[in-house]
Design a protein around this motif. Structure first.
Motif, mmCIF file in Angstrom:
data_model
loop_
_atom_site.group_PDB
_atom_site.id
_atom_site.type_symbol
_atom_site.label_atom_id
_atom_site.label_comp_id
_atom_site.label_asym_id
_atom_site.label_seq_id
_atom_site.Cartn_x
_atom_site.Cartn_y
_atom_site.Cartn_z
ATOM 1 N N HIS A 58 1.019 -1.204 -0.071
ATOM 2 C CA HIS A 58 -0.032 0.026 -0.032
ATOM 3 C C HIS A 58 1.116 1.230 0.081
ATOM 4 C CE1 HIS A 58 0.751 0.834 4.263
ATOM 5 N NE2 HIS A 58 0.607 -0.541 4.371
ATOM 6 N N PHE A 59 0.226 2.349 -0.215
ATOM 7 C CA PHE A 59 1.177 3.515 -0.370
ATOM 8 C C PHE A 59 1.253 4.015 1.127
ATOM 9 C CE2 PHE A 59 -1.216 4.525 -4.588
ATOM 10 C CZ PHE A 59 -0.052 4.113 -5.319
ATOM 11 N N ASP A 60 2.462 4.639 1.438
ATOM 12 C CA ASP A 60 2.886 5.104 2.783
ATOM 13 C C ASP A 60 1.853 6.033 3.506
ATOM 14 O OD1 ASP A 60 4.849 3.298 2.676
ATOM 15 O OD2 ASP A 60 6.505 4.965 2.348
ATOM 16 N N TYR A 61 1.283 6.830 2.731
ATOM 17 C CA TYR A 61 0.177 7.838 3.231
ATOM 18 C C TYR A 61 -1.111 7.260 3.519
ATOM 19 C CZ TYR A 61 -0.801 8.148 -1.871
ATOM 20 O OH TYR A 61 -1.048 7.854 -3.040
ATOM 21 N N VAL A 62 -1.594 6.224 3.277
ATOM 22 C CA VAL A 62 -2.811 5.675 3.830
ATOM 23 C C VAL A 62 -2.856 4.809 5.021
ATOM 24 C CG1 VAL A 62 -3.474 5.644 1.284
ATOM 25 C CG2 VAL A 62 -2.667 3.344 2.391
ATOM 26 N N ARG A 109 -1.578 7.429 -10.234
ATOM 27 C CA ARG A 109 -0.449 8.436 -9.457
ATOM 28 C C ARG A 109 -0.255 7.836 -8.125
ATOM 29 N NH1 ARG A 109 0.458 14.843 -8.964
ATOM 30 N NH2 ARG A 109 2.402 14.727 -7.980
ATOM 31 N N ALA A 110 1.064 7.976 -7.486
ATOM 32 C CA ALA A 110 1.562 7.858 -6.196
ATOM 33 C C ALA A 110 1.703 9.341 -5.708
ATOM 34 C CB ALA A 110 2.495 6.986 -5.874
ATOM 35 N N MET A 111 0.850 9.957 -4.942
ATOM 36 C CA MET A 111 0.786 11.190 -4.403
ATOM 37 C C MET A 111 2.044 11.619 -3.412
ATOM 38 S SD MET A 111 -1.557 12.120 -6.201
ATOM 39 C CE MET A 111 -1.578 13.737 -5.952
ATOM 40 N N ASP A 112 2.880 10.799 -3.012
ATOM 41 C CA ASP A 112 3.877 11.227 -2.190
ATOM 42 C C ASP A 112 5.187 11.098 -3.234
ATOM 43 O OD1 ASP A 112 4.239 8.383 -2.573
ATOM 44 O OD2 ASP A 112 4.562 7.940 -0.348
ATOM 45 N N GLU A 113 4.998 11.027 -4.642
ATOM 46 C CA GLU A 113 6.324 11.140 -5.389
ATOM 47 C C GLU A 113 6.100 11.998 -6.584
ATOM 48 O OE1 GLU A 113 7.877 7.229 -6.401
ATOM 49 O OE2 GLU A 113 6.279 6.521 -5.904
ATOM 50 N N PRO A 114 6.945 12.734 -6.743
ATOM 51 C CA PRO A 114 6.775 13.896 -7.937
ATOM 52 C C PRO A 114 6.315 13.447 -9.443
ATOM 53 C CG PRO A 114 9.110 13.551 -7.623
ATOM 54 C CD PRO A 114 8.611 12.946 -6.858
ATOM 55 N N ASP A 115 6.603 12.290 -9.812
ATOM 56 C CA ASP A 115 6.228 11.983 -11.027
ATOM 57 C C ASP A 115 6.097 10.384 -11.110
ATOM 58 O OD1 ASP A 115 8.916 11.180 -10.871
ATOM 59 O OD2 ASP A 115 9.611 13.182 -11.881
ATOM 60 N N ALA A 116 5.431 9.667 -10.457
ATOM 61 C CA ALA A 116 5.327 8.145 -10.560
ATOM 62 C C ALA A 116 3.969 7.756 -10.452
ATOM 63 C CB ALA A 116 6.011 7.500 -9.290
ATOM 64 N N VAL A 117 3.687 6.363 -11.228
ATOM 65 C CA VAL A 117 2.362 6.043 -11.397
ATOM 66 C C VAL A 117 2.743 4.424 -11.536
ATOM 67 C CG1 VAL A 117 1.155 7.831 -12.682
ATOM 68 C CG2 VAL A 117 2.323 6.072 -13.901
ATOM 69 N N PRO A 598 -0.635 12.678 2.209
ATOM 70 C CA PRO A 598 0.084 12.676 1.009
ATOM 71 C C PRO A 598 0.944 14.044 0.440
ATOM 72 C CG PRO A 598 -2.191 12.721 0.569
ATOM 73 C CD PRO A 598 -2.095 12.623 2.017
ATOM 74 N N LYS A 599 2.009 13.826 0.208
ATOM 75 C CA LYS A 599 3.015 15.029 0.084
ATOM 76 C C LYS A 599 2.523 16.047 -0.850
ATOM 77 C CE LYS A 599 7.605 16.647 -0.524
ATOM 78 N NZ LYS A 599 9.084 16.243 -0.461
#
Length: 618
Positions: A58-62, A109-117, A598-599
């Motif tokens: 999972h994403f770190d921000y959830v 998109r992953a909302m804690d990275e500037p440009d990743a999906v 999320p950043k």
């Protein structure tokens, strides 16, 4: 898009269209090589390695164990604008908010990275060594909400119909995508052309996926209030045109347990409320008619929440940091009109606006003046051009004003009086140099035409800001006024570029790409409904935007964007307004949220949850 508030949020056609414009990334970060000609990956990133590996949970921000249930009724980004359509993919009509909840894409998109999906409908993707094609492997379990499978044919159909019949933004973004082809039921390949290939794989990876069978019996390019068929986590359960739309979480959502979705979409219901009157909107929140709103007016944030509900803890005031580039918000001047064709006229309009007085007297000093189109980021141009920037700018020196090669332009600082005579004298001089002389109390050109400016708005909130500005403009001999129209007429006029000056806010990505052509490109200036509201038509701007698209490293990208920023700011296509690097949120105390935000996003709809224990106390 909220256009006539102190702080404006979002895009014209709702979050889904912004995602299509905004989530344009680039190169694959390789995970495993499948052949000499292809690189396979579970995710995509413009520059560098992916944060999350192929086995991430999972994403770190959830909160992966967040409870499901309850309802979030809130004011969305464009809450004061009505809606008349559930079709967000075309120019026609005003689409409802939240429609992105209905549709999946190949990757998200992953909302804690500037440009990743990372993969959603697509499990993996293979990029050709020459980057002229990308092949996605679809998950066989993907299904639309009616139970029909999501196939490669649906992905191909989605691309074809968006490119040929969709909003003009899609046509611009997809012009170098030659075709999509189904290689099998669960395999689809996109083929590209041209040299600017960095963003194209991610452009197609983030397109919404539509049902080919569904649109076989419906006209795609027509507005409709029939809830559309999608494969996403929600469906429309109830609505009243122009009043509200309720989205119901699908218990049978095929992707609810995938890593990219774990801990997300926790509300059983998400309801978007619409209010034409902002006073009624605020008072309805206080009365408990809905749950949450982001406050965009400094006066209300400073004074309107001194109420018992806040003092006793039933309502919470929350400030969330905003680490994304602050959006480009300002009075955008329609350069298509001859009276604004001289940049000295546009610069004079900047000198006539007294931000310092406005901030101190109207905004409780809560804002900072915007200088850059890429404010609050390392892409903002500062000082004189670096040697790397000069290398990009020098070939166009004879086409650019000298100030491009000096300190980056920053709007003048007034004495805070509201009518700084020094700045107004400079404005008057600029107008005279541009051929607008003062005769009597009117500013006229050689043909005797009076210089007039109409500020187009659709609700009264911004009048208190424009009013003092108009006073200064009138002192210069400019016939300035406010034209207030209803929201539907406002939308029509903006799409057709039928205005003098409007307030707009455009959000920039951390990794700008093809959307630069929509905001600033010459082709977009002539494309009805484009985001190039100012009508910027500059071969130099076009060339620098392409340099940004061609960048093969973040350093090259930052250099190109800074050079572009200098040219845009020297062109005086707008009167920049203000920003704050935070979100002001007011909500009833019945929600939980993860420890980590999320950043690059608020995370409210995606990651918060309904807290039944807190709600019971209310």
């Amino acid at each position: 898009m909220r256009r006539d508030r102190e702080a404006l949020y979002g895009g014209t056609h709702n979050r889904l269209l912004r995602a299509a414009v905004g989530l344009l990334f680039g190169l694959f970060a390789a995970v495993s090589a499948t052949s000499a000609d292809e690189i396979e990956s579970h995710g995509l990133s413009a520059f560098g390695e992916l944060k999350y590996g192929p086995d991430f949970q999972h994403f770190d921000y959830v909160n992966p164990n967040a409870p499901k249930g309850g309802r979030l009724a809130h004011i969305g980004p464009a809450a004061t604008i009505t809606f008349d359509s559930f079709n967000p993919f075309i120019l026609r009509g005003d689409a409802a908010q939240g429609l992105d909840l209905l549709f999946d894409s190949l990757m998200v998109r992953a909302m804690d990275e500037p440009d990743a999906v990372y993969g959603l409908v697509a499990k993996t993707a293979k990029l050709a060594a020459d980057r002229r094609s990308v092949t996605f492997q679809l998950r066989p379990e993907a299904k639309f909400s009616d139970g029909s499978p999501v196939t490669a044919e649906d992905v191909v159909f989605s691309f074809d119909v968006l490119k040929t019949k969709g909003h003009p933004h899609y046509q611009i973004l997809l012009r170098d995508v030659v075709r999509a082809e189904a290689l099998g039921p669960h395999e689809v390949r996109y083929v590209f052309r041209g040299e600017n290939l960095r963003d194209l794989p991610l452009t197609v990876a983030t397109l919404p996926i539509l049902s080919k069978a569904y649109y076989a019996t419906r006209e795609f390019d027509q507005t409709t209030l029939e809830p559309p068929l999608g494969s996403g986590p929600y469906r429309i359960s109830d609505f009243k045109q122009g009043s509200f739309t309720t989205f119901k979480r699908r218990e049978d959502y095929w992707a609810k347990d995938l890593p990219v979705n774990r801990g997300r979409y926790n509300f059983d219901e998400i309801r978007y409320e619409y209010f034409r009157d902002r006073t009624a909107q605020l008072e309805s929140l206080k009365a408990g008619a809905y749950d949450l709103r982001e406050e965009f007016t400094s006066k209300d944030w400073a004074t309107a929440y001194d109420i018992p509900q806040v003092k006793d803890g039933r309502m919470v005031l929350l400030t969330l940091p905003d680490e994304s580039p602050s959006a480009a918000q300002g009075f955008f001047i329609n350069n298509r009109k001859p009276k604004f064709s001289d940049r000295r006229v546009r610069k004079a309009l900047d000198y006539a606006f007294d931000f310092e007085w406005t901030n101190n007297n109207l905004f409780y000093s809560l804002y900072t003046r915007t200088a850059s189109y890429f404010e609050n980021s390392d892409m903002k141009a500062t000082g004189k051009p670096s040697p790397e920037e000069l290398a990009l700018l020098e070939p166009y020196r004879d086409q650019l004003p000298p100030e491009v090669f000096e300190e980056a332009y920053v709007s003048p600082v007034s004495d805070g009086s509201g009518s700084d005579r020094r700045l107004l004298r400079t404005a008057a001089k600029l107008l005279e140099e541009a051929g607008w002389e003062l005769k009597g109390n009117q500013r006229v050109n050689k043909n005797g035409e009076v210089l007039s400016i109409e500020f187009l708005i659709y609700e009264p909130t911004f009048e208190r800001i424009i009013g003092p500005y108009i006073k200064n403009l009138k002192s210069l001999g400019i016939d300035a006024n406010i034209r207030r129209v209803d929201p539907a007429q406002f939308e029509r006029r903006v799409k057709a570029f039928d205005f003098d000056v409007i307030t707009q806010r455009f959000s920039m990505r951390l990794t700008p790409g093809a959307e630069l052509l929509n905001f600033f490109g010459s082709e977009a200036a002539d494309t009805e409904g484009s985001f190039n509201r100012a009508g910027i038509k500059s071969p130099v701007v076009d060339a620098l935007a392409m340099k940004a698209l061609e960048a093969q490293s973040r350093e090259e990208l930052v250099t190109a964007i800074r050079a572009l920023d200098r040219v845009l700011r020297a062109g005086h296509y707008w009167v920049p307004q203000w920003y704050k690097a935070s979100h002001y949120i007011a909500y009833w105390n019945k929600f939980g949220r993860p420890e980590t935000k999320p950043k690059y996003d608020r995370g409210i709809v995606d990651t918060w949850w309904y807290d039944a224990e807190k709600a019971a106390k209310l």
